[in-house]
Design a protein around this motif. Structure first.
Motif, short mmCIF file in Angstrom:
data_model
loop_
_atom_site.label_atom_id
_atom_site.label_comp_id
_atom_site.label_asym_id
_atom_site.label_seq_id
_atom_site.Cartn_x
_atom_site.Cartn_y
_atom_site.Cartn_z
N SER A 1 0.82 -1.20 0.00
CA SER A 1 0.00 0.00 0.00
C SER A 1 0.86 1.26 0.00
O SER A 1 0.63 2.20 -0.78
CB SER A 1 -0.92 0.01 1.22
OG SER A 1 -1.60 1.24 1.34
N SER A 2 1.87 1.27 0.84
CA SER A 2 2.76 2.43 0.90
C SER A 2 3.56 2.60 -0.38
O SER A 2 3.72 3.71 -0.90
CB SER A 2 3.72 2.28 2.09
OG SER A 2 3.01 2.18 3.31
N LEU A 3 4.07 1.49 -0.93
CA LEU A 3 4.84 1.55 -2.17
C LEU A 3 3.98 2.02 -3.34
O LEU A 3 4.43 2.84 -4.16
CB LEU A 3 5.43 0.17 -2.47
CG LEU A 3 6.33 0.07 -3.71
CD1 LEU A 3 7.55 0.96 -3.57
CD2 LEU A 3 6.74 -1.39 -3.94
N PHE A 4 2.75 1.52 -3.42
CA PHE A 4 1.86 1.94 -4.50
C PHE A 4 1.57 3.43 -4.42
O PHE A 4 1.60 4.14 -5.44
CB PHE A 4 0.56 1.14 -4.43
CG PHE A 4 -0.45 1.53 -5.46
CD1 PHE A 4 -0.38 1.01 -6.75
CD2 PHE A 4 -1.49 2.41 -5.16
CE1 PHE A 4 -1.31 1.36 -7.71
CE2 PHE A 4 -2.41 2.78 -6.11
CZ PHE A 4 -2.33 2.26 -7.39
N TRP A 5 1.25 3.93 -3.24
CA TRP A 5 0.95 5.36 -3.09
C TRP A 5 2.16 6.20 -3.46
O TRP A 5 2.01 7.27 -4.06
CB TRP A 5 0.53 5.64 -1.66
CG TRP A 5 0.13 7.08 -1.46
CD1 TRP A 5 -1.11 7.62 -1.66
CD2 TRP A 5 0.97 8.15 -1.03
NE1 TRP A 5 -1.08 8.96 -1.39
CE2 TRP A 5 0.18 9.32 -1.01
CE3 TRP A 5 2.32 8.24 -0.68
CZ2 TRP A 5 0.69 10.56 -0.64
CZ3 TRP A 5 2.84 9.47 -0.31
CH2 TRP A 5 2.03 10.62 -0.29
N TRP A 6 3.34 5.76 -3.15
CA TRP A 6 4.56 6.53 -3.46
C TRP A 6 4.86 6.54 -4.95
O TRP A 6 5.26 7.57 -5.51
CB TRP A 6 5.74 5.94 -2.69
CG TRP A 6 7.06 6.51 -3.10
CD1 TRP A 6 7.59 7.73 -2.75
CD2 TRP A 6 8.02 5.89 -3.95
NE1 TRP A 6 8.83 7.91 -3.34
CE2 TRP A 6 9.12 6.80 -4.08
CE3 TRP A 6 8.09 4.68 -4.62
CZ2 TRP A 6 10.23 6.51 -4.84
CZ3 TRP A 6 9.20 4.38 -5.38
CH2 TRP A 6 10.26 5.30 -5.49
N TRP A 7 4.65 5.41 -5.65
CA TRP A 7 5.09 5.29 -7.04
C TRP A 7 4.02 5.63 -8.07
O TRP A 7 4.31 6.24 -9.09
CB TRP A 7 5.59 3.86 -7.29
CG TRP A 7 6.02 3.62 -8.70
CD1 TRP A 7 7.21 3.98 -9.27
CD2 TRP A 7 5.25 2.96 -9.72
NE1 TRP A 7 7.24 3.60 -10.59
CE2 TRP A 7 6.05 2.96 -10.89
CE3 TRP A 7 3.99 2.38 -9.75
CZ2 TRP A 7 5.61 2.40 -12.08
CZ3 TRP A 7 3.55 1.82 -10.93
CH2 TRP A 7 4.36 1.83 -12.08
N PHE A 8 2.78 5.27 -7.83
CA PHE A 8 1.73 5.37 -8.85
C PHE A 8 1.23 6.81 -8.99
O PHE A 8 1.27 7.60 -8.04
CB PHE A 8 0.57 4.44 -8.49
CG PHE A 8 -0.51 4.40 -9.54
CD1 PHE A 8 -0.32 3.69 -10.71
CD2 PHE A 8 -1.70 5.09 -9.35
CE1 PHE A 8 -1.31 3.65 -11.68
CE2 PHE A 8 -2.70 5.05 -10.30
CZ PHE A 8 -2.50 4.33 -11.48
N ARG A 9 0.74 7.13 -10.20
CA ARG A 9 0.07 8.38 -10.47
C ARG A 9 -1.24 8.08 -11.22
O ARG A 9 -1.32 7.12 -11.95
CB ARG A 9 0.95 9.33 -11.29
CG ARG A 9 2.21 9.79 -10.56
CD ARG A 9 1.88 10.64 -9.35
NE ARG A 9 3.06 11.12 -8.67
CZ ARG A 9 3.69 10.47 -7.69
NH1 ARG A 9 3.23 9.27 -7.29
NH2 ARG A 9 4.75 10.98 -7.10
N ASP A 10 -2.23 8.94 -11.04
CA ASP A 10 -3.54 8.67 -11.62
C ASP A 10 -3.57 8.78 -13.14
O ASP A 10 -4.41 8.14 -13.79
CB ASP A 10 -4.57 9.64 -11.03
CG ASP A 10 -4.92 9.32 -9.60
OD1 ASP A 10 -4.90 8.12 -9.25
OD2 ASP A 10 -5.20 10.24 -8.81
N ALA A 11 -2.69 9.56 -13.72
CA ALA A 11 -2.69 9.74 -15.17
C ALA A 11 -1.26 9.69 -15.69
O ALA A 11 -0.31 10.07 -14.99
CB ALA A 11 -3.34 11.08 -15.53
N PRO A 12 -1.08 9.22 -16.93
CA PRO A 12 0.28 9.18 -17.50
C PRO A 12 0.95 10.54 -17.55
O PRO A 12 2.18 10.64 -17.45
CB PRO A 12 0.04 8.64 -18.92
CG PRO A 12 -1.25 7.87 -18.82
CD PRO A 12 -2.08 8.61 -17.82
N THR A 13 0.17 11.60 -17.70
CA THR A 13 0.74 12.95 -17.77
C THR A 13 1.34 13.39 -16.44
O THR A 13 2.11 14.35 -16.39
CB THR A 13 -0.34 13.95 -18.19
OG1 THR A 13 -1.48 13.84 -17.32
CG2 THR A 13 -0.79 13.68 -19.63
#
Length: 245
Positions: free
Chosen positions: A105-117
């Motif tokens: 959960s922590s890793l996903f929140w740190w790395w992911f973004r909602d849009a490619p831009t």
């Protein structure tokens, strides 16, 4: 999705810890119910990620890979649980999985973004590839508020495809839960199979689902390609027939 999925993963991990401290069957059932509620948001989040992050002509294969990855996790967990149960017990095993979930959960929140831009590691060529084939109203941005609410609910309830999808999901989930929760105990208590061997055999149905998911993705991709070619052909014929002689 970034915030929602991270919170959901943290929530079902906490529910797993809750389940590990259960003292009665009712407490365990309540914790499992709460875990299921938290996990219910997983598939909608995945669908949103696939829609926002992958080209239209790759969504079928991508969804199949996601489904196969979920089965791969189930296979690994079944085998690993069979190994860990005897030395650690079921409570500590659940707690280990919960810690792994909180870390994810922590890793996903740190790395992911909602849009490619919004992601620094996505270059312009990749953004153009993702955007290719999208309609003007499918930009990856949240839909207008006018499209939400009761009009959307009415459209869903009146859709035959929606009810057909729900019906197949119910039947599929019933069979899946049967194999993922009761198959191993059935082998152990009904046929005298050892705990470790029962865990290994319980991976066979999920392996079949994994292979079926990948095969379905290939079929969907081929059907989608055929449909796109048919649309282009019809458009070309329309232009030819409507052009002045």
């Amino acid at each position: 999705v970034r915030r929602t999925l991270a919170l959901l993963a943290a929530a079902w991990s906490v529910c797993t810890i809750w389940a590990s401290f259960s003292q009665t069957a009712d407490q365990l059932s309540t914790a499992r119910l709460a875990l299921g509620v938290a996990q219910a948001g997983l598939v909608p989040c995945i669908a949103k990620v696939v829609a926002d992050w992958f080209p239209v002509n790759r969504r079928g294969v991508t969804s199949a890979v996601v489904a196969a990855a979920m089965q791969l996790g189930s296979i690994a967990a079944s085998g690993l649980t069979a190994v860990l149960l005897e030395p650690l017990g079921w409570r500590v095993t659940l707690q280990c999985y919960a810690v792994a979930g909180l870390g994810w959960s922590s890793l996903f929140w740190w790395w992911f973004r909602d849009a490619p831009t919004e992601h620094r590691q996505v270059n312009e060529a990749e953004r153009q590839c993702i955007a290719a084939g999208r309609s003007s109203g499918e930009s990856g941005e949240p839909p207008a508020l006018a499209l939400l609410g009761w009009p959307l609910v009415g459209a869903m309830l009146g859709s035959l495809s929606f009810w057909a999808f729900c019906a197949q999901a119910y039947c599929r989930a019933y069979a899946y839960e049967l194999f993922s929760t009761w198959f191993a105990p059935l082998l152990e208590k009904g046929y005298g199979v050892s705990v470790e061997r029962a865990g290994q055999l319980a991976t066979l149905p999920t392996t079949a689902i994994l292979l079926g998911s990948l095969a379905a993705g290939v079929v969907v991709g081929l059907l989608g390609a055929g449909r796109r070619k048919a649309v282009v052909a019809r458009a070309a014929r329309t232009r030819v027939y409507s052009s002045p002689m």
